[in-house]
Design an enzyme around this catalytic site. Structure first.
Site: not given
Length: 429
Positions: A255, A257-260, A276, A321, A374
Site C-alpha cells: 500500500a 505510500p498510501g495514495g490508493k 506494506d 497493487d 504501473c
C-alpha cells in the site's frame, strides 16, 4: 530546470546533477542518492531537474559522448557533468553560451580544475558538429528513443500499434495531477481556490484536477490541511474499479505510500487494512492518512506470508497493487530504465504470482480483487492475469466499466494526462 537560474547557481546545479547521475550510473537509485546529498534549496531543485532530464536522455547522451571522446572517461562525476551539459545544450540551444560557461565553471571544482579544458572542448565540439551528431543519434534506436534496446524490443512486441508513443511519453516531463478529498471540499470549489492562488488547472473528472504546470506542493492551497493529494489520474482509476461500499472489509496490499488506500477511504466508509513490507514506507501511509483526516489499520508484513498478518476474517475487496518494473511511470523515475535489466522482469513476474496466489486465500466468496500495476509490459500484466485465472478455478474476470475489451482488462498507456497503469478485476466464485 523549470525556471532560469542565475549563472552562479547553474554551475552548482550542474555539479550537483553530475554527482547524482554518477551515483545512478554506479548502480544507486536516484532518490537514495538525493537523500544523502548535501544539496539544498534552489540548487537542489535545479540539480534534480537537470539530473532527471539527463537520465531521461541518457541513451542519447551516452551515444554522443562515444562520438565526442577519444576514449571512455574513468571519472564518474566528470562523465555525469558532460551528460548533464549535453542534455541541456540540446534542450536549450538558445542558452548554449551560458551552459558551456557554467559547465566549465563546475569542472573547475573537480580534480583542481584539470578537466576544464576537456569539458570546454567536448561541449564546443558538440556545438560545431551539432547537426551531424544529432543526425547520427537519430539513426541509432537507443539514442533516438532514449531507452535500452531490450526495453524498446519489449514494447514493440507488446504494443505494436503504440510503442513509439509510449517511448516518446517516457521522455517527457510528467504531469502533476491532484485528487481532491471530497470528504473535505467539493472539486469545483477547490478548483476556484487553485485559480485564486494563480495556479492554472482544469478538472479531469469528479476528483481529478490536472495542473497546467507542476508546482511545489507548498504552493497548493489546502494541501497541508488535507484538502487534496498528489496522485496521477491513472492511479486514481483503482478506487472506482474496486467498487467499495460502506461497511466492507478492504485490504490494500503493497500500500505505501498510501495514495490508493486514502482514495478508497475517501470513496466509502470501509474497514481498511493497509499492508506494506517496508516499515519506513508503511510509516508514510500513516502520515498521509493523518494529513487527510482518515484512519486505517496499517500493518507491516509481506503480502506473500499471509499467516503472519491475517486474522482469518475474509476481505470483501482486495487491491493487489503489485511490485513491478514501473515501466509505465518511467518518466517520473528515469533512473529505473537504466538500472533495470531484462532479466529483472521475470523476477517481478514471479513475485507478482506469489503475491496474488497468497492474497486469494484471504478473499471471501463473492469478493473482488483488483490486480494493478504501473507497468506496460505484458509479462507483468495480461499474461500474469491469464496465468492466475488458469491456476484458480474459482477466479472469474469481471468487465472493466467503460472499456470495450473482450478480455476484461484496462491498460492505460502514458500520455499528457496520466502515466501507464494496468488493471484487471477478478471475482471469487
Amino acid at each position: 530546470m523549470s525556471t532560469p537560474q542565475r549563472s552562479a547557481s547553474l554551475a552548482e546545479a550542474l555539479l550537483g546533477a553530475a554527482q547524482l547521475i554518477a551515483a545512478v550510473l554506479g548502480g544507486r537509485n536516484f532518490d537514495v542518492a538525493l537523500a544523502v546529498s548535501p544539496l539544498a534549496g534552489v540548487t537542489r531543485a535545479a540539480a534534480m531537474d537537470i539530473g532527471y532530464t539527463a537520465l531521461r536522455a541518457y541513451g542519447r547522451g551516452d551515444f554522443l559522448l562515444g562520438l565526442l571522446l577519444e576514449k571512455p572517461l574513468k571519472e564518474a562525476v566528470l562523465r555525469g557533468l558532460l551528460l548533464a551539459a549535453l542534455a541541456r545544450l540540446e534542450a536549450r540551444p538558445e542558452e548554449a553560451h551560458t551552459t558551456v560557461d557554467q559547465a566549465v565553471t563546475a569542472a573547475s571544482q573537480l580534480a583542481r580544475g584539470r578537466f576544464k579544458g576537456l569539458v570546454n572542448g567536448v561541449l564546443r565540439s558538440f556545438l560545431r558538429r551539432r547537426e551531424e551528431l544529432l543526425a547520427l543519434a537519430d539513426a541509432d534506436p537507443v539514442a533516438r528513443w532514449r531507452h535500452p534496446a531490450w526495453w524498446i524490443a519489449r514494447l514493440r512486441q507488446d504494443h505494436p500499434d503504440h510503442w513509439e508513443s509510449i517511448l516518446a511519453a517516457g521522455n517527457t516531463h510528467p504531469p502533476l495531477c491532484l485528487r481532491v478529498n471530497n470528504r473535505r471540499v467539493a472539486s469545483a470549489d477547490f478548483l476556484i481556490r487553485l485559480n485564486a492562488a494563480g495556479i492554472a488547472a482544469h478538472a479531469l473528472d469528479d476528483t481529478a484536477i490536472l495542473l497546467d504546470k507542476p508546482v511545489p506542493v507548498e504552493r497548493i492551497p489546502g494541501f497541508a490541511e488535507g484538502l487534496c493529494s498528489v496522485q496521477d489520474w491513472g492511479a486514481q482509476t483503482a478506487a472506482g474499479l474496486l467498487d467499495v461500499q460502506d461497511g466492507m472489509r478492504v485490504l490494500d496490499a503493497c500500500a505505501a505510500p498510501g495514495g490508493k488506500a486514502a482514495h478508497l477511504l475517501e470513496t466509502a466508509l470501509v474497514d481498511l487494512t493497509a499492508l506494506d513490507a517496508d516499515a519506513a514506507r508503511a510509516a508514510r501511509i500513516t502520515d498521509n492518512l493523518r494529513r487527510l483526516g482518515l484512519a486505517a489499520t496499517v500493518k507491516v508484513g509481506d503480502a506473500r506470508a499471509v499467516d503472519a498478518w491475517w486474522d482469518g476474517r475474509p476481505f470483501d475487496r482486495i487491491l493487489a497493487d503489485v511490485p513491478c518494473s514501473a515501466s509505465g511511470v518511467v518518466r517520473r523515475h528515469p533512473d529505473a530504465k537504466w538500472l533495470r535489466r531484462e532479466s529483472d522482469i521475470a523476477g517481478f513476474a514471479a513475485t507478482q504470482s506469489a503475491i496474488v496466489d497468497a492474497l486469494w486465500r484471504t478473499l471471501g466468496t463473492g469478493g473482488k480483487m483488483l490486480y494493478a500495476s504501473c507497468s506496460v509490459f505484458g509479462e507483468e500484466n495480461a499474461r500474469q492475469v491469464a496465468a492466475f485465472v488458469g491456476r484458480h478455478a474459482d477466479a472469474r474476470r469481471l468487465p472493466i466499466p467503460g472499456t470495450t475489451t473482450r478480455d476484461a482488462q484496462l491498460q492505460h498507456l502514458p500520455d499528457a494526462e496520466h502515466d501507464g497503469f494496468y488493471y484487471a478485476l477478478l471475482q471469487k466464485d
